[in-house]
Design a protein around this motif. Sequence first.
Motif, PDB file in Angstrom:
ATOM      1  N   VAL A  17      31.443  38.538  19.611  1.00 56.29           N
ATOM      2  CA  VAL A  17      30.616  37.971  20.678  1.00 56.29           C
ATOM      3  C   VAL A  17      31.436  37.709  21.938  1.00 56.29           C
ATOM      4  O   VAL A  17      32.661  37.566  21.893  1.00 56.29           O
ATOM      5  CB  VAL A  17      29.949  36.658  20.221  1.00 56.29           C
ATOM      6  N   LYS A  18      30.711  37.631  23.034  1.00 56.25           N
ATOM      7  CA  LYS A  18      31.303  37.266  24.319  1.00 56.25           C
ATOM      8  C   LYS A  18      30.567  36.041  24.835  1.00 56.25           C
ATOM      9  O   LYS A  18      29.329  36.000  24.858  1.00 56.25           O
ATOM     10  CB  LYS A  18      31.162  38.425  25.305  1.00 56.25           C
ATOM     11  N   LEU A  19      31.301  35.022  25.241  1.00 51.40           N
ATOM     12  CA  LEU A  19      30.699  33.774  25.695  1.00 51.40           C
ATOM     13  C   LEU A  19      30.280  33.872  27.158  1.00 51.40           C
ATOM     14  O   LEU A  19      31.013  34.435  27.974  1.00 51.40           O
ATOM     15  CB  LEU A  19      31.680  32.615  25.518  1.00 51.40           C
ATOM     16  N   PRO A  20      29.139  33.296  27.528  1.00 52.20           N
ATOM     17  CA  PRO A  20      28.682  33.321  28.921  1.00 52.20           C
ATOM     18  C   PRO A  20      29.281  32.162  29.723  1.00 52.20           C
ATOM     19  O   PRO A  20      28.576  31.452  30.450  1.00 52.20           O
ATOM     20  CB  PRO A  20      27.163  33.182  28.774  1.00 52.20           C
ATOM     21  N   LEU A  21      30.598  31.956  29.580  1.00 48.94           N
ATOM     22  CA  LEU A  21      31.274  30.819  30.196  1.00 48.94           C
ATOM     23  C   LEU A  21      32.591  31.253  30.816  1.00 48.94           C
ATOM     24  O   LEU A  21      33.140  32.300  30.466  1.00 48.94           O
ATOM     25  CB  LEU A  21      31.568  29.732  29.140  1.00 48.94           C
ATOM     26  N   GLN A  22      33.106  30.430  31.727  1.00 46.77           N
ATOM     27  CA  GLN A  22      34.449  30.644  32.244  1.00 46.77           C
ATOM     28  C   GLN A  22      35.468  30.312  31.155  1.00 46.77           C
ATOM     29  O   GLN A  22      35.196  29.527  30.241  1.00 46.77           O
ATOM     30  CB  GLN A  22      34.698  29.746  33.466  1.00 46.77           C
ATOM     31  N   TRP A  23      36.652  30.894  31.286  1.00 44.60           N
ATOM     32  CA  TRP A  23      37.692  30.711  30.279  1.00 44.60           C
ATOM     33  C   TRP A  23      38.068  29.239  30.091  1.00 44.60           C
ATOM     34  O   TRP A  23      38.383  28.790  28.995  1.00 44.60           O
ATOM     35  CB  TRP A  23      38.929  31.536  30.675  1.00 44.60           C
ATOM     36  N   PHE A  28      38.139  28.222  23.066  1.00 43.84           N
ATOM     37  CA  PHE A  28      38.653  29.422  22.419  1.00 43.84           C
ATOM     38  C   PHE A  28      39.741  30.080  23.264  1.00 43.84           C
ATOM     39  O   PHE A  28      39.772  29.924  24.494  1.00 43.84           O
ATOM     40  CB  PHE A  28      37.520  30.414  22.145  1.00 43.84           C
ATOM     41  N   LEU A  29      40.613  30.842  22.595  1.00 42.19           N
ATOM     42  CA  LEU A  29      41.727  31.485  23.283  1.00 42.19           C
ATOM     43  C   LEU A  29      41.241  32.519  24.294  1.00 42.19           C
ATOM     44  O   LEU A  29      41.799  32.660  25.381  1.00 42.19           O
ATOM     45  CB  LEU A  29      42.653  32.158  22.259  1.00 42.19           C
ATOM     46  N   LEU A  30      40.176  33.255  23.924  1.00 42.96           N
ATOM     47  CA  LEU A  30      39.642  34.305  24.784  1.00 42.96           C
ATOM     48  C   LEU A  30      38.139  34.128  24.952  1.00 42.96           C
ATOM     49  O   LEU A  30      37.496  33.404  24.183  1.00 42.96           O
ATOM     50  CB  LEU A  30      39.931  35.685  24.185  1.00 42.96           C
ATOM     51  N   ASN A  31      37.576  34.824  25.943  1.00 41.93           N
ATOM     52  CA  ASN A  31      36.139  34.734  26.186  1.00 41.93           C
ATOM     53  C   ASN A  31      35.329  35.553  25.193  1.00 41.93           C
ATOM     54  O   ASN A  31      34.133  35.349  25.042  1.00 41.93           O
ATOM     55  CB  ASN A  31      35.807  35.206  27.607  1.00 41.93           C
ATOM     56  N   TYR A 366      42.974  41.391  31.169  1.00 44.81           N
ATOM     57  CA  TYR A 366      41.785  41.829  31.904  1.00 44.81           C
ATOM     58  C   TYR A 366      40.552  41.209  31.268  1.00 44.81           C
ATOM     59  O   TYR A 366      40.247  41.429  30.102  1.00 44.81           O
ATOM     60  CB  TYR A 366      41.654  43.349  31.869  1.00 44.81           C
ATOM     61  N   ASP A 367      39.857  40.413  32.046  1.00 42.73           N
ATOM     62  CA  ASP A 367      38.612  39.797  31.579  1.00 42.73           C
ATOM     63  C   ASP A 367      37.686  39.671  32.779  1.00 42.73           C
ATOM     64  O   ASP A 367      37.867  38.784  33.619  1.00 42.73           O
ATOM     65  CB  ASP A 367      38.878  38.418  30.964  1.00 42.73           C
ATOM     66  N   PRO A 368      36.707  40.568  32.914  1.00 44.41           N
ATOM     67  CA  PRO A 368      35.855  40.568  34.106  1.00 44.41           C
ATOM     68  C   PRO A 368      35.044  39.300  34.294  1.00 44.41           C
ATOM     69  O   PRO A 368      34.516  39.059  35.376  1.00 44.41           O
ATOM     70  CB  PRO A 368      34.939  41.787  33.876  1.00 44.41           C
ATOM     71  N   SER A 369      34.934  38.468  33.241  1.00 43.89           N
ATOM     72  CA  SER A 369      34.203  37.210  33.393  1.00 43.89           C
ATOM     73  C   SER A 369      35.054  36.125  34.054  1.00 43.89           C
ATOM     74  O   SER A 369      34.562  35.042  34.360  1.00 43.89           O
ATOM     75  CB  SER A 369      33.716  36.718  32.019  1.00 43.89           C
ATOM     76  N   VAL A 370      36.329  36.420  34.261  1.00 42.26           N
ATOM     77  CA  VAL A 370      37.249  35.473  34.897  1.00 42.26           C
ATOM     78  C   VAL A 370      37.758  36.094  36.195  1.00 42.26           C
ATOM     79  O   VAL A 370      38.164  37.266  36.193  1.00 42.26           O
ATOM     80  CB  VAL A 370      38.447  35.169  33.965  1.00 42.26           C
ATOM     81  N   PRO A 371      37.745  35.359  37.328  1.00 44.08           N
ATOM     82  CA  PRO A 371      38.295  35.922  38.564  1.00 44.08           C
ATOM     83  C   PRO A 371      39.741  36.382  38.353  1.00 44.08           C
ATOM     84  O   PRO A 371      40.494  35.733  37.616  1.00 44.08           O
ATOM     85  CB  PRO A 371      38.219  34.743  39.550  1.00 44.08           C
ATOM     86  N   SER A 372      40.132  37.470  38.999  1.00 44.56           N
ATOM     87  CA  SER A 372      41.458  38.041  38.752  1.00 44.56           C
ATOM     88  C   SER A 372      42.583  37.068  39.084  1.00 44.56           C
ATOM     89  O   SER A 372      43.617  37.063  38.429  1.00 44.56           O
ATOM     90  CB  SER A 372      41.631  39.334  39.554  1.00 44.56           C
TER      91      SER A 372
END
Length: 418
Positions: A17-23, A28-31, A366-372
């Motif tokens: 699963v992928k969480l609909p939240l910021q890191w 959790f360690l990852l999104n 690389y995690d597109p749900s988090v700003p670079s």
Amino acid sequence: MASIKLSVERLTEGLYVKLPLQWTDHPFLLNHFKIKDQQQIRLIKNLGVQYVYLLPEKSDTTPLEPNAPVESMSEQESQFLDKQAEKLWQEKQSRIERLKNYKRKIHRCEKNFDRSMSQLRAIVSKIQSRPLTAIQEAEFLVEGMVDALMESDNVALHLMNDNKECEDIYFHSLNVATMSMMLAKSSGMPADEIKTIALGALFHDMGKLKVPTAIVRKTTPLTAPEENYLKLHTKYSLDLANLAKNFPQGAKNILAQHHELLDGSGYPQQLKGNEIDLTAQLIGVVNAYDNLCHPQDPSTTRIPNNALSYLFKNKKAQYNSDYLALLVRLMGVYPPGSVVQLSNQQLGLVISVNSDRLLYPNVLIYDPSVPSNEAPILDLEESNLKIERAIAPNKLPENVYVYLNPRVRISYYFDPDD
């Protein structure tokens, strides 16, 4: 990879699963991750979200049926899960704080890098008109770098930003000096000898300033006369050094011999084996590595992992094998600047390596749900993840390339890990 919006009530172990939240908004360690137990499901439900994104292709099972009966939980089990959730949150907050500290360290390292680059630029501007002044300033620069290097037993090599507008000679000289100093330290050399090596590294290519720019920067194969002209840079570098009476002889050996090869195929004197000064052998290894990563012909550029592997597998007859092995230890199996795929299939950029933990570098994820600019940096040793392979930057999708910003020109600097 396609994802499906899934109610948290349908979660079960084995779903990816992928969480609909910021890191920073969850423990959790990852999104995104594969659910391993009921505790993680409880944690997700306690986040207050109504849904997650399911990645079926990465999942080991299928979701629960809608309105499936939920197994009841005892008060004792509920309290235990709440305590575990709190523990995870505390660990996450601690990790976030370490990440902030790490980014502060990178910033400090970049300031030191910028300062050294500015000093080197000033040195190069004076090398022909005021060589004595230039050499004195180089000695001062080297003194500060070596003192910083010797401050700590645990020194990390960092990937620097490459958005500075400088000639290649600055980057190459500082790269070779930085890596050579760390290599010399890891081989047990004293500070005075490391200073001589650093001075030789900074000046090893300065003779190229006397070679026509059209030859130095030519991206197509050199003609025989052009190649002979370029090879004169070792003599020209030595001529510059000889203008100063106090330029160390050990550093002069580096200027004269850093292109000599153990099998006698080098230049300018075709020296063999022990005829070549050991410090020149050390610089020769580092110089070869950096030139493989930054050749004049961009089409022949090797990624850091491949450059190390190429030297180790194909050039042992030409370069000192002990220094080659030490370079691998210094740079890590995946050197800073390597784009890598992790065991959970995520992509990342290696940004620093510690010689005591070669297989566990720090990787920007690389995690597109988090700003670079807020991308998490993972210490792989803590994450239970590992690197599966290195990837050539030009093979990355454009959005991943832009996010990770792999360096066209890879520059290194060190910072004591205190």
